[in-house]
Design an enzyme around this catalytic site. Structure first.
Site, short mmCIF file in Angstrom:
data_model
loop_
_atom_site.label_atom_id
_atom_site.label_comp_id
_atom_site.label_asym_id
_atom_site.label_seq_id
_atom_site.Cartn_x
_atom_site.Cartn_y
_atom_site.Cartn_z
N ASP A 137 33.71 -58.03 -5.48
CA ASP A 137 34.18 -58.24 -4.11
C ASP A 137 35.66 -58.61 -4.11
O ASP A 137 36.29 -58.63 -3.06
CB ASP A 137 33.40 -59.39 -3.45
N ASP A 154 22.74 -53.39 -1.95
CA ASP A 154 23.31 -54.71 -2.22
C ASP A 154 22.20 -55.72 -2.54
O ASP A 154 21.02 -55.50 -2.25
CB ASP A 154 24.09 -55.15 -0.97
C1 GLA Z 1 28.33 -58.27 -0.31
C2 GLA Z 1 29.01 -57.04 -0.89
C3 GLA Z 1 30.16 -56.62 0.01
C4 GLA Z 1 29.63 -56.35 1.40
C5 GLA Z 1 28.90 -57.56 1.92
C6 GLA Z 1 28.20 -57.25 3.24
O1 GLA Z 1 29.15 -59.38 -0.38
O2 GLA Z 1 29.46 -57.29 -2.18
O3 GLA Z 1 30.79 -55.47 -0.51
O4 GLA Z 1 28.79 -55.23 1.36
O5 GLA Z 1 27.91 -58.03 1.01
O6 GLA Z 1 27.51 -58.32 3.73
#
Ligand code: GLA
Length: 725
Positions: free
Chosen positions: A531, A461
């Protein structure tokens, strides 16, 4: 009048040159040709479009473009691909043709064209790989010199391509967090239209480095001349499309030169990222298929390997978990037939435990309170349930509240002179231009994988942009290298890691779809498309994404309803059918599901496993766009031998009694006979009146199937199998 005169003069110069020192370079695939010509020692592009079986008479085509790699100071005033300040301070560059080589082997024609400045030991090498069967041309540029002192590069495009038509329609993919890859199409008018990002990291969140250019009409799925392109680069990019007074369109595309002047000494070589280009004279669907086939074969990690069904813990647990909860989630995942369990954020940090996004990022030690028996015990449990185990990391970043920030403040990208730093999601960015930091980031993941060799999946990420511009590592006269060196540093870390751990699946995530580009996909298996997991919004996000990037790489998860972003109520079947359009996964707490929902989800996962070869390796056909105002969307996947297909239809509005959806299928064998079977059914009654029937490909494609979806958020999935040729 003046316009016509200018065109005639250029034509005459070129025609006379062609007949004297003519040298033509033909770069081609099975369906596409890109032709350059040397005229008075300069390299010009003559043609880019349908394949030309013979170049005889090409000088009469009248398609006159600019120089192949226009440079600043050569007397032209259009957009340029190159701006260089030479060591003596002069800023003019005139590139002349020196020589070229061309070889073909194993489906790939490789061309290298050497250019040199007329006066200085300054060299530009244009490189091309033409993938014959996939109809894709990759283009990149190498710049170096033998001057005394440094040369300052101020523009360094990967690609400069001319198009010729009466009008141009540009489609690009814009968005934001939870709204990635929205499509917009506009007719280009005279002047320059730019699409770009200046955010450094999460570089595809607001604008994707890809485009569709349609000639003379808006882009159609199945007719018309269409070009598609994408830059393989996970950093700042800029594509400029300039339409001039002669109705020519010149595209200059590459790394965004914004605040990125780059010094090169005689021992350095500046390599641009690859621009990926394709062309179709039968609409944009064929161009997408070209990119998908090409990327699965040449630009996607293990593009020929089936992808597992994943359950990712984020929306089911967030930061609030312990060992028991995670093991329970695994039990539920296993019951539904999931193949890979991924533990998301929150598993690390001790002095500053990562129990929210406010602390702990950078301290990659297992949180002993939450997971007293470590990751090994989770892996054992996963494997005992028939699951593989994956884990989330965000190794480029650091919370100020972390041991890492306390111990290595100089590793953080910062605004110099003690200026206040802008936090995003309470975090800062590590300086990947610094080799020591590259080693640290490499070792975070390497160590995790060495200590836990059964980790099978890494979700990588990155949750902020690069805005605090300044590096304590780079020399004072090289501060403007940061954006480029950051992206190169990241690329080299990921390349090292994926070479060392070839068996591990990597997902590129950056607050959702902030790293959806062919640069990342060269090393990674997939991306987290957004997301936003709301199935209705996902219709649009996945629709846009899959114009360029292949469905096999598109992480698409079934979530609870109402979902955590939009709070929209959506029936489980619709959520499942939308997620099935990509790399299927789940993002929920299984223990919150009712018994019947577990059974239904299991049946969907079972069918996905049975038919995933069609979705993951088949050709994607777009049948009905969610952007059209008829409240339907539909897509279809067909195996390359046309023996099997999956069609998915979604109703996202209410349709009155007489509103019929007649679905004309695509990509089938006209002469074949197909059996039509509905899958993912919630009741015995079928949504189509031809369930179980055997129907010819030509009827399915020309007459179509009546689909009886009336309510919003209802959907249909059909499996078609060819039973007779
Ligand atoms: C980001 C990612 C999510 C999740 C969060 C965790 O927003 O896109 O899928 O992994 O971080 O903090």
């Amino acid at each position: 009048m003046f316009k016509i005169q200018r065109t005639i003069i250029i034509c005459i110069i070129l025609i006379s040159a062609l007949s004297t020192n003519a040298q033509t370079i033909h770069i081609n695939t099975n369906n596409m040709s890109l032709v350059y010509n040397v005229s008075n020692s300069k390299l010009y592009q003559l043609h880019f479009g349908p394949v030309l079986s013979s170049l005889k008479g090409i000088e009469y085509t009248g398609l006159i473009y600019n120089e192949a790699y226009p440079s600043f100071g050569n007397g032209q005033s259009d957009e340029v691909a190159l701006i260089a300040t030479h060591a003596d301070g002069s800023i003019a560059t005139d590139l002349v043709y020196k020589k070229h080589t061309q070889t073909t082997s194993d489906n790939i024609q490789t061309t290298t064209i050497q250019l040199q400045d007329e006066r200085k030991p300054f060299y530009v090498e244009l490189n091309f790989k033409a993938y014959q069967k996939e109809n894709v041309i990759e283009q990149w540029v190498k710049i170096h010199h033998k001057d005394k002192g440094n040369i300052r590069l101020e523009q360094f495009a990967s690609s400069a391509i001319g198009f010729k038509a009466e009008s141009y329609y540009l489609t690009h993919f814009y968005g934001g967090w939870a709204k990635e890859m929205m499509m917009v199409e506009e007719q280009l008018t005279n002047g320059t239209k730019c699409i770009e990002t200046k955010r450094g990291v999460r570089s595809t969140e607001y604008e994707n480095p890809s485009f569709i250019l349609s000639l003379n009409q808006k882009a159609q799925e199945n007719n018309g001349e269409v070009y598609m392109g994408a830059l393989a680069w996970s950093g700042n990019f800029k594509f400029g499309f300039q339409v001039d007074d002669q109705e020519r369109c010149q595209m200059i595309a590459g790394i965004n030169p914004f605040a990125s002047d780059y010094l090169i000494s005689s021992s350095d070589t500046f390599l641009t990222p690859r621009m990926i280009l394709t062309y179709s004279n039968s609409g944009k669907n064929a161009a997408s298929i070209n990119l998908h086939r090409w990327s699965r074969k040449y630009n996607l990690r293990d593009g020929d390997q089936r992808r597992p069904v994943v359950l990712n813990s984020w929306e089911g647990a967030y930061f609030d978990f312990d060992e028991t909860k995670i093991k329970n989630m695994m039990d539920g995942a296993s019951e539904m037939g999931v193949e890979m369990f991924v533990l998301d954020d929150g598993w690390f940090g001790n002095k500053y435990p990562r129990n929210s996004d406010k602390a702990g990022l950078g301290d990659w030690q297992v949180n002993k309170k939450k997971l007293p028996n470590g990751i090994g015990s989770l892996i054992d449990h996963a494997e005992s349930k028939g699951l593989k185990f994956g884990i989330w990391v965000e190794p480029e970043m650091v919370n100020p509240k972390s041991e890492l920030a306390e111990n290595h403040p100089d590793w953080i990208i910062q605004r110099m002179n003690g200026r206040e730093m802008l936090l995003e999601r309470n975090q800062l960015l590590l300086d990947l231009s610094n080799p020591k930091v590259q080693d640290f980031v490499f070792n975070v993941v390497h160590k995790l994988l060495v200590e836990n060799p059964r980790i099978a999946y890494i979700k990588w990420d990155a949750n902020r942009h690069l805005q605090n511009f300044g590096s304590t590592y780079l020399e004072t006269n090289q501060q403007s290298h940061l954006w480029i060196d950051y992206t190169k540093g990241l690329g080299s870390v990921i390349e090292r890691l994926t070479t060392k751990h070839p068996q591990v699946i990597f997902q590129a995530c950056a607050s959702g779809g902030g790293r959806v580009d062919f640069g990342a996909l060269k090393y990674m298996h997939e991306f987290w498309a957004s997301d936003n997991t709301d199935a209705y919004d996902r219709l649009f996000i996945q629709w846009g994404t899959n114009h360029i990037y292949p469905p096999i790489a598109t992480g698409a998860h079934i979530v609870k309803s109402p979902g955590h972003q939009t709070r929209r109520q959506i029936p489980l079947k619709f959520r499942c059918d939308v997620a099935m359009g990509g790399r299927l996964g789940l993002e929920l707490q299984p223990s919150n599901l009712k018994k019947e929902d577990i059974l239904f989800t299991k049946s969907v996962i079972d069918s996905y496993k049975k038919y995933r070869h069609i979705i993951q390796f088949g050709d994607l056909y777009r049948l009905q766009s969610p952007y059209d105002n008829d409240g339907f969307a539909s897509i279809k996947y067909v195996t390359q031998n046309k023996n099997e297909a999956i069609a998915m239809v979604y109703s996202h509005e209410f349709h009155r009694r007489n509103e019929r959806n007649l679905l004309k299928l695509k990509g089938l064998d006209e002469n074949g006979i197909y059996r039509v079977v509905e899958i993912n059914k919630i009741s015995k009654k079928s949504t189509v009146d031809c369930e179980g029937m055997e129907i010819s490909g030509s009827i399915l494609m020309n007459t179509g199937i009546k689909v009886d979806l009336k309510k919003p958020y209802t959907s249909l999935v059909l499996y078609l199998e060819k039973i007779e040729n």
